[in-house]
Enzyme design. Structure first.
Site, short mmCIF file in Angstrom:
data_model
loop_
_atom_site.label_atom_id
_atom_site.label_comp_id
_atom_site.label_asym_id
_atom_site.label_seq_id
_atom_site.Cartn_x
_atom_site.Cartn_y
_atom_site.Cartn_z
N SER A 147 -55.37 -15.69 36.81
CA SER A 147 -55.66 -15.06 35.53
C SER A 147 -56.60 -13.86 35.75
O SER A 147 -56.27 -12.95 36.51
CB SER A 147 -56.25 -16.10 34.56
OG SER A 147 -56.37 -15.60 33.26
N ASP A 288 -45.02 -17.25 30.60
CA ASP A 288 -46.35 -16.70 30.35
C ASP A 288 -46.28 -15.67 29.23
O ASP A 288 -45.62 -14.64 29.37
CB ASP A 288 -46.91 -16.07 31.63
CG ASP A 288 -48.39 -15.76 31.56
OD1 ASP A 288 -48.92 -15.57 30.45
OD2 ASP A 288 -49.03 -15.71 32.63
N HIS A 318 -49.26 -19.56 30.54
CA HIS A 318 -50.31 -18.91 31.32
C HIS A 318 -51.19 -19.92 32.05
O HIS A 318 -51.75 -19.60 33.11
CB HIS A 318 -51.16 -18.05 30.39
CG HIS A 318 -52.16 -17.19 31.11
ND1 HIS A 318 -51.79 -16.06 31.83
CD2 HIS A 318 -53.52 -17.28 31.24
CE1 HIS A 318 -52.86 -15.50 32.36
NE2 HIS A 318 -53.92 -16.22 32.01
#
Length: 342
Positions: A147, A288, A318
């Site tokens: 991330s 995602d 995600h």
């Protein structure tokens, strides 16, 4: 034997077992120091860097970084036996094993709420270099980022290529997608509206709830939650309980200014892939909603070093890097074992 004696004996045995379990945890140390950084949008600042080192620095060093809510505590260790945020991948006999590699991590600058200024992901890369200098680490064997951590890893490879041998970037790319930035802008506005009512914490709770909807997928909610019900004359959606708990937990441990500044930082991500020659393993999640698969393909095509792109399908969207344990472990095993020219 009296009841009191029996209890005392049992307590002693429990403590002995607990102590033995803690002694099996990997050796670690924590530290902090002040560093002078030239922030890209805020000029010279002194910041406090807080880090954790798990394992022996004489081993190949792997820097591990997660999302904006991830801290330096990656895995349970002798310095802190509590669960880390990525115990599923970091630990003895796991993909990133502290008996074979040394794991370094730190708290993002701004995570303590003390730095109320724009923070670029490139600033985080500079902070990592300051930490490497402090620990006398010439070059990382690998940087593993998920991330926001993947974004920072790309900045590190672009700005300081001599300091990292290989990069694993999971669910993070070279830019912030405008759709994702719009999600985050609304989250920050929720915090600001709460502050106007002298209730910034409730604003942060709502912002976190909105964020969770962007991290996960409709498919997961379909499986986990049922239909709405009427409770005490009002309509109650089952997912509300999950969102309330998650939002309250996050707000209890996160300063409002830290959330705002680190959320902004994601939207400042801007790195030219053509400047990166470090070998990179990219991991993208088809579902995602924050990092579109098309952006991962575009990044892979524009990188100049050896590049691998691994695409996973996951109902966790995600957050797959936190949930798809076996798939992520297999990719890490492959990426960290690959030979890289010195």
């Amino acid at each position: 034997m009296s009841l009191v004696s029996a209890l005392s004996t049992a307590d002693a045995a429990f403590v002995a077992v607990e102590s033995e379990a803690e002694s099996l945890l990997p050796a670690a140390r924590r530290g902090e120091f002040d560093a002078a950084l030239a922030l890209r949008h805020a000029g010279p600042r002194r910041v406090k860097l807080r880090y954790e080192v798990v394992g022996d620095l004489s081993q190949p060093v792997v820097f591990v970084a997660g999302g904006i809510s991830a801290r330096r505590h990656v895995t349970a260790n002798s310095a802190d036996p509590s669960r880390g945020w990525w115990d599923t991948q970091v630990g003895t006999d796991r993909a990133i094993d502290p008996t074979a590699r040394c794991i370094v991590s730190f708290d993002w600058i701004g995570a303590d709420g003390a730095l109320d200024a724009p923070i670029d992901p490139a600033d985080q890369a500079d902070a990592i270099v300051a930490l490497l200098d402090h620990l006398r680490i010439r070059r990382l064997h690998a940087f593993v980022g998920s991330s926001y951590g993947a974004m920072v890893g790309l900045q590190l490879a672009a700005k300081h290529p001599s300091r990292v041998q290989r990069l694993v970037a999971i669910s993070g790319v070279h830019r912030a997608h405008p759709y994702s930035s719009a999600w985050r802008a609304l989250q920050r506005r929720a915090v600001q509206l709460g502050a106007l009512q002298c209730d910034g914490v409730d604003g942060l709770v709502l912002a976190r709830q909105l964020a969770l909807l962007s991290y996960r997928t409709p498919e997961e909610f379909e499986e986990r939650f049922g239909a709405a019900q009427v409770v005490d004359g009002r309509v109650h959606v089952p997912a509300e309980d999950y969102l309330d708990h998650a939002g309250q937990s996050y707000a209890a441990r996160t300063p409002v200014s830290a959330f705002l500044r680190l959320s902004e930082s994601i939207d400042l991500q801007d790195v030219a892939p053509e400047t990166i020659v470090t070998p990179v393993t990219l991991v993208a999640i088809e579902q995602d909603r924050l990092v579109p698969l098309a952006d991962a393909y575009a990044l892979a095509q524009r990188l100049r070093g050896e590049t691998r792109l691994r695409v996973l399908r996951s109902r966790y969207g995600h957050d797959a890097f936190l949930k798809e344990h076996e798939a992520i472990a297999a990719i890490l095993d492959e990426a960290l074992a690959t030979e890289v020219a010195a």
